[in-house]
Scaffold this motif. Sequence first.
Motif, mmCIF file in Angstrom:
data_model
loop_
_atom_site.group_PDB
_atom_site.id
_atom_site.type_symbol
_atom_site.label_atom_id
_atom_site.label_comp_id
_atom_site.label_asym_id
_atom_site.label_seq_id
_atom_site.Cartn_x
_atom_site.Cartn_y
_atom_site.Cartn_z
ATOM 1 N N CYS A 84 8.338 9.474 41.303
ATOM 2 C CA CYS A 84 8.417 10.412 40.199
ATOM 3 C C CYS A 84 8.625 9.602 38.917
ATOM 4 O O CYS A 84 9.308 8.565 38.937
ATOM 5 N N ALA A 85 8.044 10.080 37.810
ATOM 6 C CA ALA A 85 8.168 9.348 36.552
ATOM 7 C C ALA A 85 8.261 10.324 35.392
ATOM 8 O O ALA A 85 7.790 11.461 35.484
ATOM 9 N N ALA A 86 8.861 9.857 34.302
ATOM 10 C CA ALA A 86 9.013 10.678 33.104
ATOM 11 C C ALA A 86 8.460 9.937 31.906
ATOM 12 O O ALA A 86 8.645 8.716 31.769
ATOM 13 N N GLY A 87 7.789 10.689 31.025
ATOM 14 C CA GLY A 87 7.228 10.071 29.839
ATOM 15 C C GLY A 87 7.075 11.064 28.712
ATOM 16 O O GLY A 87 7.617 12.176 28.765
ATOM 17 N N VAL A 88 6.296 10.656 27.717
ATOM 18 C CA VAL A 88 6.153 11.469 26.503
ATOM 19 C C VAL A 88 4.851 12.261 26.504
ATOM 20 O O VAL A 88 4.826 13.424 26.092
ATOM 21 N N ILE A 89 3.762 11.633 26.940
ATOM 22 C CA ILE A 89 2.477 12.319 26.944
ATOM 23 C C ILE A 89 1.853 12.263 28.324
ATOM 24 O O ILE A 89 2.224 11.425 29.155
ATOM 25 N N MET A 90 0.883 13.161 28.561
ATOM 26 C CA MET A 90 0.307 13.334 29.889
ATOM 27 C C MET A 90 -0.361 12.081 30.422
ATOM 28 O O MET A 90 -0.411 11.850 31.623
ATOM 29 N N THR A 91 -0.916 11.293 29.536
ATOM 30 C CA THR A 91 -1.655 10.108 29.972
ATOM 31 C C THR A 91 -0.784 8.866 30.044
ATOM 32 O O THR A 91 -1.287 7.773 30.312
ATOM 33 N N GLY A 92 0.494 9.016 29.832
ATOM 34 C CA GLY A 92 1.409 7.893 29.885
ATOM 35 C C GLY A 92 1.453 7.143 28.579
ATOM 36 O O GLY A 92 0.793 7.526 27.610
ATOM 37 N N PRO A 93 2.195 6.063 28.511
ATOM 38 C CA PRO A 93 2.913 5.450 29.636
ATOM 39 C C PRO A 93 4.161 6.250 30.031
ATOM 40 O O PRO A 93 4.655 7.052 29.254
ATOM 41 N N PHE A 94 4.621 6.024 31.242
ATOM 42 C CA PHE A 94 5.814 6.660 31.748
ATOM 43 C C PHE A 94 6.946 5.631 31.732
ATOM 44 O O PHE A 94 6.822 4.553 32.291
ATOM 45 N N SER A 95 8.026 6.006 31.084
ATOM 46 C CA SER A 95 9.095 5.042 30.824
ATOM 47 C C SER A 95 10.175 5.026 31.890
ATOM 48 O O SER A 95 10.895 4.031 32.025
#
Length: 119
Positions: free
Chosen positions: A96-107
């Motif tokens: 599982c990952a969390a980020g700002v926009i749908m295409t990433g990057p995931f931080s």
Amino acid sequence: QVQLVESGGGLVQAGGSLRLSCAASGRTINSQVMGWFRQAPGKERTFVASITWSGRTTSYADSLKGRFTISSDNAKNTVYLQMNTLKPEDTGVYFCAAGVIMTGPFSYWGQGTQVTVSS
């Protein structure tokens, strides 16, 4: 700091189903989008699906459309991945990952949960 904890992995026979959960804590403006990724043995990590917390926008890897469904429960701070008609090639560690926009990057990333599909 966002913390992500996955659960729900396990061993299932081909054709079966599993539902993965990802509980998020410490949500910030940098975790508006949640994603699922997977890594098969000996292979690179690949994108599975992503979703906004509102649930209004989703994205899937083309090869998984129709079998996998991502959903979110804003009140529970939890994102789910429903996996149906599982195949042996779905075996891997799911992150599982969390980020700002749908295409990433995931931080932010969880520790992963193992999914094994037997033939």
